[in-house]
Design a protein around this motif. Structure first.
Motif, mmCIF file in Angstrom:
data_model
loop_
_atom_site.group_PDB
_atom_site.id
_atom_site.type_symbol
_atom_site.label_atom_id
_atom_site.label_comp_id
_atom_site.label_asym_id
_atom_site.label_seq_id
_atom_site.Cartn_x
_atom_site.Cartn_y
_atom_site.Cartn_z
ATOM 1 N N GLN A 141 -28.183 0.789 73.575
ATOM 2 C CA GLN A 141 -28.530 -0.268 74.530
ATOM 3 C C GLN A 141 -29.964 -0.180 75.059
ATOM 4 O O GLN A 141 -30.597 -1.231 75.223
ATOM 5 N N SER A 165 -16.708 -3.328 76.738
ATOM 6 C CA SER A 165 -16.762 -2.315 77.790
ATOM 7 C C SER A 165 -17.854 -1.309 77.428
ATOM 8 O O SER A 165 -18.312 -1.272 76.289
ATOM 9 N N THR A 166 -18.209 -0.468 78.394
ATOM 10 C CA THR A 166 -19.262 0.514 78.090
ATOM 11 C C THR A 166 -19.163 1.741 78.986
ATOM 12 O O THR A 166 -18.625 1.657 80.099
ATOM 13 N N SER A 204 -22.102 3.166 79.416
ATOM 14 C CA SER A 204 -23.513 3.184 79.779
ATOM 15 C C SER A 204 -23.686 2.915 81.274
ATOM 16 O O SER A 204 -22.906 2.178 81.883
ATOM 17 N N SER A 260 -18.944 -0.305 73.804
ATOM 18 C CA SER A 260 -20.355 0.009 73.524
ATOM 19 C C SER A 260 -20.655 1.380 74.118
ATOM 20 O O SER A 260 -20.828 1.525 75.333
ATOM 21 N N SER A 261 -20.700 2.372 73.241
ATOM 22 C CA SER A 261 -20.872 3.754 73.674
ATOM 23 C C SER A 261 -22.349 4.122 73.735
ATOM 24 O O SER A 261 -23.149 3.631 72.948
ATOM 25 N N ASP A 262 -22.704 4.991 74.666
ATOM 26 C CA ASP A 262 -24.068 5.505 74.709
ATOM 27 C C ASP A 262 -24.263 6.670 73.746
ATOM 28 O O ASP A 262 -25.393 7.078 73.504
ATOM 29 N N SER A 293 -22.361 -4.577 74.860
ATOM 30 C CA SER A 293 -22.207 -4.746 76.308
ATOM 31 C C SER A 293 -23.536 -5.143 76.968
ATOM 32 O O SER A 293 -23.607 -6.109 77.740
#
Ligand code: HPA
Length: 236
Positions: free
Chosen positions: A66, A110-111, A113, A157-159, A185
């Protein structure tokens, strides 16, 4: 010219395809667009503009995650007036409801982050797709069904690509999440902020339940189906 994009105003089209990989942007431009011209290669993040079925379309790499994606999305909307952004990416499947090579059209994301938490002072904002684009992408996939199944559902949406929180998968799947990637996200949040349209479409490149992975050749083939859906939706 913006901080990270070397294009002149007018060189970027209002309709944008937005893959993570800059070389994928080049492949999309060479494979799908007519008269494609490179407008920026700052930091190797290639951007091209050409035409598809008479519509001016640009394609720009976003980088992974992101923070990188948000640099380009902000500048594309703020400095170049981009109105429609369709992310065309890859994701990992989190559930056996989704198979390798399937296409996921993300209705929301979802996230883990901090980007949205910072923006909303701790409130959990719910980033969602533009409904018109979502509807057009579903219509495009029904009119010309790709070889793989198409799902509409939420992404995570993973960091971190190399997650340290594997125990999150079970509750996410339990709440309907289909796949994991790293950008949607933030993209949906920024499009909402600028009052623009965004949609994220991802091809399942790896399966976190079965451990299966696509080959480079397979990725190219299914990516092609996804790009056709994205172009049809973005220009409709
Ligand atoms: N995790 C995060 N992002 C991804 C993955 C994954 O497994 N596959 C493609 N993008």
């Amino acid at each position: 010219m913006s901080t990270h994009i070397a294009a002149e105003p007018g060189q970027v089209a209002p309709i944008m395809l937005f893959p993570g990989d800059p070389l994928r942007a080049k492949w999309i431009a060479e494979t799908f667009l007519e008269d494609a011209e490179l407008y920026s290669q700052t930091r190797g993040m290639l951007g091209f503009t050409g035409t598809w079925e008479g519509h001016r379309v640009s394609v720009q790499g976003s980088g992974m995650g992101q923070p990188s994606m948000a640099i380009y999305a902000n500048e594309l909307m703020e400095s170049y007036g981009v109105e429609t952004i369709v992310r065309v990416g890859s994701c990992g499947a989190l559930t056996e409801r989704v198979a390798l090579r399937d296409i996921i059209i993300a209705n929301g994301a979802s996230t883990d982050s901090a980007i949205n938490r910072v923006r909303f002072h701790g409130l959990d904002y719910a980033p969602v797709a533009d409904f018109g684009l979502l509807r057009a992408a579903v219509a495009a996939s029904e009119a010309e069904p790709p070889a793989s199944a198409v799902h509409v559902g939420p992404l995570f949406s993973s960091d971190q690509f190399y997650t340290t929180r594997a125990e999150l998968t079970e509750p996410l799947v339990r709440h309907g999440v289909l796949g994991v990637e790293m950008e949607t996200s933030g993209l949906y949040t920024l499009a909402a902020y600028y009052g623009r349209r965004a949609l994220s479409i991802c091809t399942v490149s790896d399966h976190l339940v079965t451990g299966a992975e696509t080959t480079a050749h397979e990725r190219e083939q299914t990516f092609g189906d996804m790009i056709r859906i994205a172009l049809r939706a973005a220009t409709s």
